[in-house]
Design an enzyme around this catalytic site. Structure first.
Site, mmCIF file in Angstrom:
data_model
loop_
_atom_site.group_PDB
_atom_site.id
_atom_site.type_symbol
_atom_site.label_atom_id
_atom_site.label_comp_id
_atom_site.label_asym_id
_atom_site.label_seq_id
_atom_site.Cartn_x
_atom_site.Cartn_y
_atom_site.Cartn_z
ATOM 1 N N THR A 70 -18.052 -4.372 -5.627
ATOM 2 C CA THR A 70 -18.455 -4.342 -4.422
ATOM 3 C C THR A 70 -19.938 -5.020 -4.031
ATOM 4 O O THR A 70 -20.005 -5.469 -3.292
ATOM 5 C CB THR A 70 -18.105 -2.829 -3.852
ATOM 6 N N ILE A 71 -20.756 -4.429 -4.779
ATOM 7 C CA ILE A 71 -22.080 -4.793 -4.905
ATOM 8 C C ILE A 71 -22.386 -6.350 -5.096
ATOM 9 O O ILE A 71 -22.777 -7.079 -4.332
ATOM 10 C CB ILE A 71 -22.917 -3.949 -5.809
ATOM 11 N N GLU A 94 -2.349 -10.837 -4.727
ATOM 12 C CA GLU A 94 -3.020 -10.426 -5.787
ATOM 13 C C GLU A 94 -3.346 -8.881 -5.883
ATOM 14 O O GLU A 94 -3.556 -8.335 -4.998
ATOM 15 C CB GLU A 94 -4.401 -11.204 -5.687
ATOM 16 N N LYS A 125 -12.269 -21.089 0.809
ATOM 17 C CA LYS A 125 -11.804 -20.907 -0.740
ATOM 18 C C LYS A 125 -10.910 -22.035 -0.670
ATOM 19 O O LYS A 125 -10.818 -23.062 -1.810
ATOM 20 C CB LYS A 125 -10.702 -19.834 -0.979
ATOM 21 N N LYS A 177 -15.973 -11.715 -17.201
ATOM 22 C CA LYS A 177 -16.759 -12.878 -16.782
ATOM 23 C C LYS A 177 -18.462 -12.810 -17.229
ATOM 24 O O LYS A 177 -18.796 -11.688 -17.409
ATOM 25 C CB LYS A 177 -16.607 -13.170 -15.235
ATOM 26 N N ARG A 191 -13.233 -25.129 -1.316
ATOM 27 C CA ARG A 191 -13.861 -25.010 -2.731
ATOM 28 C C ARG A 191 -12.871 -25.397 -3.824
ATOM 29 O O ARG A 191 -13.270 -26.014 -4.734
ATOM 30 C CB ARG A 191 -14.185 -23.681 -3.007
ATOM 31 N N ARG A 225 1.883 6.852 -6.800
ATOM 32 C CA ARG A 225 0.887 7.790 -7.191
ATOM 33 C C ARG A 225 1.593 9.402 -6.897
ATOM 34 O O ARG A 225 1.339 9.971 -7.794
ATOM 35 C CB ARG A 225 -0.271 7.505 -6.438
ATOM 36 N N LYS A 263 0.848 -1.306 0.033
ATOM 37 C CA LYS A 263 0.107 -0.036 0.043
ATOM 38 C C LYS A 263 0.878 1.309 -0.021
ATOM 39 O O LYS A 263 0.715 2.057 -0.581
ATOM 40 C CB LYS A 263 -0.833 0.018 1.160
ATOM 41 N N HIS A 274 -6.242 -8.515 -12.954
ATOM 42 C CA HIS A 274 -5.431 -9.219 -11.843
ATOM 43 C C HIS A 274 -3.783 -9.283 -12.290
ATOM 44 O O HIS A 274 -3.654 -9.883 -13.295
ATOM 45 C CB HIS A 274 -6.179 -10.283 -11.307
#
Length: 269
Positions: free
Chosen positions: A153-154, A140, A56, A113, A59, A28, A21, A121
């Site tokens: 986000t939604i 990632e 995950k 998708k 899965r 930036r 970060k 990514h």
């Protein structure tokens, strides 16, 4: 899973996220200074929760001893851009870095998708210096526009609510919203130059105003009170008129006044 010390296990990932970060925020700031415009709007990061890691791994059928290499997004960085064109620029800047190694990329912008998800990514290998020595951590990096991020986000919230089994009507409406976000990004790209010109102009004006106010404040500290009051009145007049040409001229005069004040103080015994 017995005996797994999750606190210690996640420490290098937490360190990687914090360091990455800082590095991308610094990138930036540097680009903005050099070019007046930075392709990075803002940066966020997170370490995957234990429940998400376990779900995950189940899965993907990844055994616990292979989690470090089998799950690539335990450490996640998200870089937001204003325009789709900026995504390609940021990706290229990351490829050129020597402090991380890009293993591979997933282009969900060109090959989006079925759900409507769009993002770029990059899976990187990042060296973390721990108390026990260097550790290579997978992370990632997701690069997307603000519109893409809003949609994603939604979608994430809905998938969490419905446990990845979205009702068909919700899925259809979400896909339609994804198409709308895509159209919005295209529209913004079509007027990109006008937007950038306006943003750079705003930044330039902000710097002029800041310089003027800082110089006026400095005059008080140099005991040039009457001059400071006169300049403040002039500043207020120009600000009311939104006269940026006059403000620029005032900036130049104020800078000269500060130089004279410093020279005067330097000549005193």
């Amino acid at each position: 899973m017995d005996g797994m010390d999750w606190g210690n296990f996640l420490l290098p990932y937490e360190q990687a996220v914090e360091e990455l970060k800082v590095k991308f925020k610094t990138m930036r700031a540097e680009l903005k200074k050099r070019e007046e415009y930075a392709p990075i709007e803002f940066v966020t990061g997170r370490v995957k929760r234990m429940t998400s890691i376990l779900e995950k791994s189940k899965r993907l059928n990844v055994p616990v001893e292979n989690i470090e290499r089998g799950i690539e997004d335990i450490a996640g960085i998200r870089i937001m851009c204003q325009f789709v064109e900026d995504i390609r620029r940021v990706a290229e800047l990351i490829r050129q870095r020597k402090d991380m190694n890009v293993l591979y990329e997933k282009d969900y912008i060109t090959n989006f998708k079925d759900s409507g998800y769009r993002s770029f990514h990059m899976i990187v290998e990042y060296p973390v210096q721990t108390a026990l020595g260097q550790k290579l951590v997978l992370a990632e990096i997701q690069i997307r526009t603000l519109a893409m991020n809003f949609w994603a986000t939604i979608e994430h919230s809905l998938n969490y609510k419905y446990r990845d089994s979205l009702p068909e009507d919700v899925r259809a409406r979400l896909k339609k919203a994804g198409e709308a976000a895509f159209i919005l990004d295209n529209e913004m790209s079509s007027i990109r130059e006008e937007i950038l010109e306006a943003q750079i102009s705003f930044e330039d004006h902000s710097k002029i105003v800041q310089t003027c106010l800082s110089c006026i404040q400095a005059l008080y500290s140099y005991h040039r009170v009457s001059e400071a009051i006169q300049f403040q009145r002039k500043f207020n007049e120009l600000w009311e008129q939104r006269d940026m040409v006059g403000m620029k001229q005032l900036e130049e005069v104020l800078i000269a006044e500060i130089k004279a004040a410093k020279k005067s103080i330097g000549q005193q015994p």
